[in-house]
Each structure stands twice: as structure tokens, then as C-alpha cells.
Motif scaffolding. Structure first.
Motif, PDB file in Angstrom:
ATOM      1  N   CYS A   1      13.281 -49.348   3.685  1.00 20.48           N
ATOM      2  CA  CYS A   1      13.336 -48.127   4.474  1.00 20.48           C
ATOM      3  C   CYS A   1      14.513 -47.279   4.035  1.00 20.48           C
ATOM      4  O   CYS A   1      15.500 -47.835   3.557  1.00 20.48           O
ATOM      5  N   PRO A   2      14.448 -45.994   4.201  1.00 23.58           N
ATOM      6  CA  PRO A   2      13.309 -45.260   4.740  1.00 23.58           C
ATOM      7  C   PRO A   2      12.170 -45.169   3.722  1.00 23.58           C
ATOM      8  O   PRO A   2      12.385 -45.290   2.522  1.00 23.58           O
ATOM      9  N   LEU A   3      10.971 -44.967   4.215  1.00 21.42           N
ATOM     10  CA  LEU A   3       9.797 -44.822   3.358  1.00 21.42           C
ATOM     11  C   LEU A   3       9.862 -43.503   2.595  1.00 21.42           C
ATOM     12  O   LEU A   3      10.555 -42.569   3.016  1.00 21.42           O
ATOM     13  N   PRO A   4       9.138 -43.389   1.484  1.00 19.02           N
ATOM     14  CA  PRO A   4       9.137 -42.125   0.729  1.00 19.02           C
ATOM     15  C   PRO A   4       8.642 -40.933   1.560  1.00 19.02           C
ATOM     16  O   PRO A   4       9.007 -39.792   1.292  1.00 19.02           O
ATOM     17  N   GLU A   5       7.822 -41.186   2.564  1.00 15.38           N
ATOM     18  CA  GLU A   5       7.291 -40.119   3.416  1.00 15.38           C
ATOM     19  C   GLU A   5       8.296 -39.629   4.454  1.00 15.38           C
ATOM     20  O   GLU A   5       8.074 -38.617   5.113  1.00 15.38           O
ATOM     21  N   ASP A   6       9.401 -40.353   4.620  1.00 12.70           N
ATOM     22  CA  ASP A   6      10.406 -40.027   5.628  1.00 12.70           C
ATOM     23  C   ASP A   6      10.984 -38.631   5.362  1.00 12.70           C
ATOM     24  O   ASP A   6      11.319 -38.299   4.232  1.00 12.70           O
ATOM     25  N   GLY A   7      11.065 -37.821   6.406  1.00  6.58           N
ATOM     26  CA  GLY A   7      11.679 -36.502   6.276  1.00  6.58           C
ATOM     27  C   GLY A   7      10.840 -35.415   6.904  1.00  6.58           C
ATOM     28  O   GLY A   7       9.894 -35.673   7.653  1.00  6.58           O
ATOM     29  N   ILE A   8      11.192 -34.176   6.567  1.00  3.16           N
ATOM     30  CA  ILE A   8      10.512 -32.997   7.094  1.00  3.16           C
ATOM     31  C   ILE A   8       9.722 -32.361   5.957  1.00  3.16           C
ATOM     32  O   ILE A   8      10.253 -32.129   4.866  1.00  3.16           O
ATOM     33  N   TRP A   9       8.459 -32.074   6.232  1.00  4.39           N
ATOM     34  CA  TRP A   9       7.535 -31.510   5.242  1.00  4.39           C
ATOM     35  C   TRP A   9       6.929 -30.242   5.818  1.00  4.39           C
ATOM     36  O   TRP A   9       6.579 -30.203   6.998  1.00  4.39           O
ATOM     37  N   VAL A  10       6.798 -29.186   5.013  1.00  2.34           N
ATOM     38  CA  VAL A  10       6.317 -27.905   5.519  1.00  2.34           C
ATOM     39  C   VAL A  10       5.163 -27.354   4.687  1.00  2.34           C
ATOM     40  O   VAL A  10       5.049 -27.632   3.495  1.00  2.34           O
ATOM     41  N   ASN A  11       4.330 -26.582   5.364  1.00  2.56           N
ATOM     42  CA  ASN A  11       3.219 -25.867   4.746  1.00  2.56           C
ATOM     43  C   ASN A  11       3.424 -24.392   5.072  1.00  2.56           C
ATOM     44  O   ASN A  11       2.950 -23.911   6.107  1.00  2.56           O
ATOM     45  N   PRO A  12       4.142 -23.645   4.219  1.00  2.00           N
ATOM     46  CA  PRO A  12       4.461 -22.250   4.555  1.00  2.00           C
ATOM     47  C   PRO A  12       3.242 -21.331   4.597  1.00  2.00           C
ATOM     48  O   PRO A  12       3.304 -20.257   5.180  1.00  2.00           O
ATOM     49  N   ASP A  13       2.111 -21.755   4.018  1.00  2.00           N
ATOM     50  CA  ASP A  13       0.910 -20.918   3.978  1.00  2.00           C
ATOM     51  C   ASP A  13      -0.119 -21.304   5.041  1.00  2.00           C
ATOM     52  O   ASP A  13      -1.295 -20.946   4.923  1.00  2.00           O
ATOM     53  N   ALA A  14       0.302 -22.010   6.085  1.00  2.00           N
ATOM     54  CA  ALA A  14      -0.632 -22.492   7.112  1.00  2.00           C
ATOM     55  C   ALA A  14      -1.257 -21.334   7.868  1.00  2.00           C
ATOM     56  O   ALA A  14      -0.572 -20.411   8.298  1.00  2.00           O
ATOM     57  N   LYS A  15      -2.564 -21.406   8.008  1.00  2.00           N
ATOM     58  CA  LYS A  15      -3.311 -20.443   8.812  1.00  2.00           C
ATOM     59  C   LYS A  15      -3.332 -20.977  10.251  1.00  2.00           C
ATOM     60  O   LYS A  15      -3.016 -22.132  10.494  1.00  2.00           O
TER      61      LYS A  15
ATOM     62  N   ILE B   1      -4.492 -38.379  11.137  1.00  2.00           N
ATOM     63  CA  ILE B   1      -3.772 -37.891   9.965  1.00  2.00           C
ATOM     64  C   ILE B   1      -3.357 -39.065   9.084  1.00  2.00           C
ATOM     65  O   ILE B   1      -2.788 -40.043   9.574  1.00  2.00           O
ATOM     66  N   THR B   2      -3.627 -38.950   7.792  1.00  2.60           N
ATOM     67  CA  THR B   2      -3.216 -39.943   6.801  1.00  2.60           C
ATOM     68  C   THR B   2      -2.245 -39.269   5.845  1.00  2.60           C
ATOM     69  O   THR B   2      -2.542 -38.191   5.317  1.00  2.60           O
ATOM     70  N   LEU B   3      -1.088 -39.907   5.640  1.00  4.14           N
ATOM     71  CA  LEU B   3      -0.008 -39.319   4.838  1.00  4.14           C
ATOM     72  C   LEU B   3       0.329 -40.202   3.643  1.00  4.14           C
ATOM     73  O   LEU B   3       0.429 -41.423   3.777  1.00  4.14           O
ATOM     74  N   ARG B   4       0.563 -39.550   2.488  1.00  6.53           N
ATOM     75  CA  ARG B   4       1.043 -40.237   1.287  1.00  6.53           C
ATOM     76  C   ARG B   4       1.973 -39.287   0.551  1.00  6.53           C
ATOM     77  O   ARG B   4       1.614 -38.135   0.299  1.00  6.53           O
ATOM     78  N   ALA B   5       3.158 -39.778   0.196  1.00  4.75           N
ATOM     79  CA  ALA B   5       4.112 -38.963  -0.551  1.00  4.75           C
ATOM     80  C   ALA B   5       3.897 -39.139  -2.046  1.00  4.75           C
ATOM     81  O   ALA B   5       3.664 -40.255  -2.525  1.00  4.75           O
ATOM     82  N   PHE B   6       3.949 -38.031  -2.760  1.00  8.94           N
ATOM     83  CA  PHE B   6       3.895 -38.009  -4.221  1.00  8.94           C
ATOM     84  C   PHE B   6       5.028 -37.115  -4.691  1.00  8.94           C
ATOM     85  O   PHE B   6       4.853 -35.901  -4.813  1.00  8.94           O
TER      86      PHE B   6
ATOM     87  N   LEU C   1       3.667 -34.015   0.051  1.00 12.26           N
ATOM     88  CA  LEU C   1       3.094 -34.946   1.018  1.00 12.26           C
ATOM     89  C   LEU C   1       1.611 -34.621   1.131  1.00 12.26           C
ATOM     90  O   LEU C   1       1.235 -33.554   1.625  1.00 12.26           O
ATOM     91  N   ASP C   2       0.781 -35.535   0.636  1.00  9.31           N
ATOM     92  CA  ASP C   2      -0.663 -35.384   0.747  1.00  9.31           C
ATOM     93  C   ASP C   2      -1.034 -35.708   2.191  1.00  9.31           C
ATOM     94  O   ASP C   2      -0.797 -36.821   2.669  1.00  9.31           O
ATOM     95  N   THR C   3      -1.587 -34.732   2.887  1.00 11.28           N
ATOM     96  CA  THR C   3      -1.879 -34.850   4.312  1.00 11.28           C
ATOM     97  C   THR C   3      -3.365 -34.646   4.536  1.00 11.28           C
ATOM     98  O   THR C   3      -3.871 -33.534   4.397  1.00 11.28           O
ATOM     99  N   HIS C   4      -4.068 -35.723   4.865  1.00 13.51           N
ATOM    100  CA  HIS C   4      -5.502 -35.657   5.117  1.00 13.51           C
ATOM    101  C   HIS C   4      -5.712 -35.676   6.630  1.00 13.51           C
ATOM    102  O   HIS C   4      -5.287 -36.615   7.306  1.00 13.51           O
ATOM    103  N   VAL C   5      -6.361 -34.641   7.157  1.00 13.28           N
ATOM    104  CA  VAL C   5      -6.515 -34.479   8.598  1.00 13.28           C
ATOM    105  C   VAL C   5      -8.001 -34.478   8.957  1.00 13.28           C
ATOM    106  O   VAL C   5      -8.786 -33.724   8.376  1.00 13.28           O
ATOM    107  N   VAL C   6      -8.363 -35.326   9.918  1.00 14.56           N
ATOM    108  CA  VAL C   6      -9.709 -35.329  10.493  1.00 14.56           C
ATOM    109  C   VAL C   6      -9.569 -34.823  11.925  1.00 14.56           C
ATOM    110  O   VAL C   6      -8.877 -35.436  12.738  1.00 14.56           O
TER     111      VAL C   6
END
Length: 134
Positions: free
Chosen positions: A25-39, A100-105, A109-114
Motif C-alpha cells: 500500500c498504497p495501491l497504484p489507484e490511490d489518489g485523486i483522478w479527474v475528468n475535465p471533459d465530463a458532460k 465502478i471498476t477501476l484500474r490504474a495505468f 485511471l481506466d474507469t468502467h461504469v455500469v
């Protein structure tokens, strides 16, 4: 003598497999992630916190969706670290829920949302976002 060698080999094998499964720890996904183009109604921000306690990984996630005049906030929710290394969280709201499924690359942050309407009056929708580390 053979028994001692066999026992030592099994002990060494179990030690190396336990080491291979160890997560730091912390995991690679740890932190703040943003999508500035979010509708509107899309994921605009994800916050991930992770820590290790007693050989367990504890993860919690907070998501934000783009709303007007300011983003809507889903509260901190306990998440699960899956065996494939992804983080999964289910956010339950009054009218709808998000899985939501998250994976850091690297810095993405690849964010898959159902999205699921809770009364099932509409079909579920799926969308993937690539968020940037803040």
C-alpha cells in the motif's frame, strides 16, 4: 532424511507463493483522478484511499458526477480489491446505482461504469472513462 528435504521444500514453496501474493500500500489507484471533459451525469472525479492492515488491503472510493451548479458527490464507500488487481465499488443511490471498476495505468485511471436504474424501468448503460491523476 527425504522427509526433511520434502518438508523444507514445501515450506519454501509456500513462503514464495505467499510473497508473490503480497500487496503493498498504497495501491497504484490511490489518489485523486479527474475528468475535465465530463458532460452532465458523467464521472468527473474519483478519489481512492487504500491502506494495509493485518495483511488485508482496505480500500474506499468516493465518486463525483458532473452536475450544475457544482458536481454531485457520492459518499465514501467501501470497495473491493479483486483477484485480477482491479478495484470494484458499488454506489447505491435513491433512483439509480453505479458499479465502478477501476484500474490504474501510469497517470491514467481506466474507469468502467455500469449505471443501473433501481426500479429496472430502463436498461443498464455502460461507459468507460480515462481519468487523469490530479
Amino acid at each position: 532424511m527425504r522427509f526433511l528435504v520434502l518438508a523444507a521444500g514445501l515450506l519454501l514453496l509456500s513462503f514464495t507463493s505467499a510473497q508473490a501474493q503480497r500487496i503493498y500500500c498504497p495501491l497504484p489507484e490511490d489518489g485523486i483522478w479527474v475528468n475535465p471533459d465530463a458532460k452532465p451525469k458523467e464521472i468527473s472525479r474519483i478519489e481512492v484511499e487504500s491502506k494495509c492492515e493485518n495483511e488485508q488491503v482496505l480500500v474506499r472510493v468516493r465518486a463525483f458526477t458532473s452536475c450544475i451548479p457544482r458536481d454531485c458527490k457520492w459518499g465514501w464507500t467501501k470497495a473491493e480489491l479483486r483477484s485480477d488487481g482491479a478495484i470494484q465499488v458499488v454506489l447505491i443511490g435513491f433512483l439509480s446505482s453505479k458499479k465502478i471498476t477501476l484500474r490504474a495505468f501510469g497517470s491514467l485511471l481506466d474507469t468502467h461504469v455500469v449505471n443501473v436504474v433501481n426500479d429496472l424501468s430502463e436498461p443498464q448503460t455502460k461507459k468507460t472513462y480515462n481519468l487523469n491523476r490530479k
